[in-house]
Write a protein that holds these residues in place. Sequence first.
Motif, PDB file in Angstrom:
ATOM      1  N   ILE A   5       0.883  -1.090   0.044  1.00  0.00           N
ATOM      2  CA  ILE A   5       0.191   0.239  -0.148  1.00  0.00           C
ATOM      3  C   ILE A   5       0.423   0.930   0.140  1.00  0.00           C
ATOM      4  CG2 ILE A   5      -2.146   1.258   1.310  1.00  0.00           C
ATOM      5  CD1 ILE A   5      -2.445  -1.226   2.359  1.00  0.00           C
ATOM      6  N   GLN A   6       0.804   1.726  -1.259  1.00  0.00           N
ATOM      7  CA  GLN A   6       1.731   3.296  -1.549  1.00  0.00           C
ATOM      8  C   GLN A   6       0.905   4.461  -0.962  1.00  0.00           C
ATOM      9  OE1 GLN A   6       2.923   2.956  -5.196  1.00  0.00           O
ATOM     10  NE2 GLN A   6       5.183   1.467  -4.087  1.00  0.00           N
ATOM     11  N   TYR A   7       1.496   4.925  -0.947  1.00  0.00           N
ATOM     12  CA  TYR A   7       1.109   6.582  -0.119  1.00  0.00           C
ATOM     13  C   TYR A   7       2.200   7.757  -0.267  1.00  0.00           C
ATOM     14  CZ  TYR A   7       4.037   6.703   4.320  1.00  0.00           C
ATOM     15  OH  TYR A   7       4.705   6.913   4.886  1.00  0.00           O
ATOM     16  N   ASP A   8       1.931   8.692  -0.212  1.00  0.00           N
ATOM     17  CA  ASP A   8       2.024   9.884   0.031  1.00  0.00           C
ATOM     18  C   ASP A   8       2.750  10.616   1.124  1.00  0.00           C
ATOM     19  OD1 ASP A   8       3.051  12.054  -1.592  1.00  0.00           O
ATOM     20  OD2 ASP A   8       1.561  12.900  -2.824  1.00  0.00           O
ATOM     21  N   LYS A   9       3.808  10.651   0.681  1.00  0.00           N
ATOM     22  CA  LYS A   9       4.806  10.972   1.881  1.00  0.00           C
ATOM     23  C   LYS A   9       4.483  12.457   2.258  1.00  0.00           C
ATOM     24  CE  LYS A   9       9.356  10.069   4.323  1.00  0.00           C
ATOM     25  NZ  LYS A   9      10.617   9.638   4.188  1.00  0.00           N
ATOM     26  N   SER A  10       4.834  12.918   1.606  1.00  0.00           N
ATOM     27  CA  SER A  10       4.259  14.499   2.104  1.00  0.00           C
ATOM     28  C   SER A  10       2.597  14.616   2.856  1.00  0.00           C
ATOM     29  CB  SER A  10       3.883  15.205   0.502  1.00  0.00           C
ATOM     30  OG  SER A  10       2.615  14.940  -0.628  1.00  0.00           O
ATOM     31  N   GLU A  11       1.200  13.285   3.296  1.00  0.00           N
ATOM     32  CA  GLU A  11       0.144  13.952   2.930  1.00  0.00           C
ATOM     33  C   GLU A  11       0.408  13.700   4.780  1.00  0.00           C
ATOM     34  OE1 GLU A  11      -2.827  12.253   0.322  1.00  0.00           O
ATOM     35  OE2 GLU A  11      -2.649  13.256  -0.647  1.00  0.00           O
ATOM     36  N   PHE A  12       1.059  12.375   5.445  1.00  0.00           N
ATOM     37  CA  PHE A  12       1.439  12.063   6.500  1.00  0.00           C
ATOM     38  C   PHE A  12       2.636  12.543   7.241  1.00  0.00           C
ATOM     39  CE2 PHE A  12      -0.873   8.897   4.522  1.00  0.00           C
ATOM     40  CZ  PHE A  12      -2.070   8.124   5.809  1.00  0.00           C
ATOM     41  N   HIS A  13       2.283  12.154   8.808  1.00  0.00           N
ATOM     42  CA  HIS A  13       3.709  13.001   9.316  1.00  0.00           C
ATOM     43  C   HIS A  13       3.961  12.156  10.047  1.00  0.00           C
ATOM     44  CE1 HIS A  13       2.275  17.222  10.025  1.00  0.00           C
ATOM     45  NE2 HIS A  13       1.401  16.873  10.331  1.00  0.00           N
ATOM     46  N   GLU A  14       5.400  11.261  10.243  1.00  0.00           N
ATOM     47  CA  GLU A  14       5.632  10.324  10.304  1.00  0.00           C
ATOM     48  C   GLU A  14       7.132  10.488  11.875  1.00  0.00           C
ATOM     49  OE1 GLU A  14       8.534   5.600   9.263  1.00  0.00           O
ATOM     50  OE2 GLU A  14       6.805   7.835   7.437  1.00  0.00           O
ATOM     51  N   THR A  15       7.023   9.728  12.873  1.00  0.00           N
ATOM     52  CA  THR A  15       7.654  10.494  14.093  1.00  0.00           C
ATOM     53  C   THR A  15       8.767   9.389  13.909  1.00  0.00           C
ATOM     54  OG1 THR A  15       6.186   8.816  15.061  1.00  0.00           O
ATOM     55  CG2 THR A  15       5.416  10.811  15.430  1.00  0.00           C
ATOM     56  N   SER A  16       9.982   9.826  15.006  1.00  0.00           N
ATOM     57  CA  SER A  16      11.000   8.467  14.650  1.00  0.00           C
ATOM     58  C   SER A  16      10.711   7.474  15.378  1.00  0.00           C
ATOM     59  CB  SER A  16      11.692   9.363  15.501  1.00  0.00           C
ATOM     60  OG  SER A  16      11.334   9.241  17.172  1.00  0.00           O
ATOM     61  N   SER A  17       9.472   7.250  15.685  1.00  0.00           N
ATOM     62  CA  SER A  17       8.834   5.587  16.820  1.00  0.00           C
ATOM     63  C   SER A  17       7.936   5.085  15.354  1.00  0.00           C
ATOM     64  CB  SER A  17       8.167   6.137  17.901  1.00  0.00           C
ATOM     65  OG  SER A  17       6.998   6.518  17.976  1.00  0.00           O
TER      66      SER A  17
END
Length: 186
Positions: A5-17
């Motif tokens: 499942i691919q997502y647009d990285k600009s549409e998600f926040h990703e934390t270090s955890s």
Amino acid sequence: MDAIIQYDKSEFHETSSGIKISKKSIIKGTEQINVSGRCIFFNDVILRGDLAKVSIGKYLVVHEKVTLKPSYTYGYTKESPTKKVIKFLPLMISDYVEIESSSIIQATKIGTCTSIGKNCYISHRCIIGENSIILDDSILPPDTVVPANSVYGGRPAVYIAETPESTAIIQKQKLINFYKNFVPKS
């Protein structure tokens, strides 16, 4: 093999955890929200940590348009023993839980390896035991206790069956694979 499942990285926040949160979600009261990590929150999720403490385990997948809101009860204060006041209760979601789209959760506890279907309403102060399944379009009335290893469904939701002994293993593997296969577009 499970689908990627691919997502647009600009549409998600990703934390270090490893927590992936859609930028279209609303998270309130972050100081009262504790997430163990490796969780996914899709579009239009509402998480209300401003009302009470919210504890979330690892490998939680929350699909679109889900509301996670701490429950409440009525009580009295020492200053005014005859006046009812609302007291919000903590919300605890254990590891390996999946909540399908358009559901509203106001439970106090959701056990490990639990699956909640689409369009469900889990009412105030409900407790859902581990390895349980709540079927699509179900409504759990206030204060319902779903025993571990149970399938509940309906409006109002009632006991339907016992889950197989393999439920925990299947749910863990499903959500670990889902998380691994949820990757940014190249």
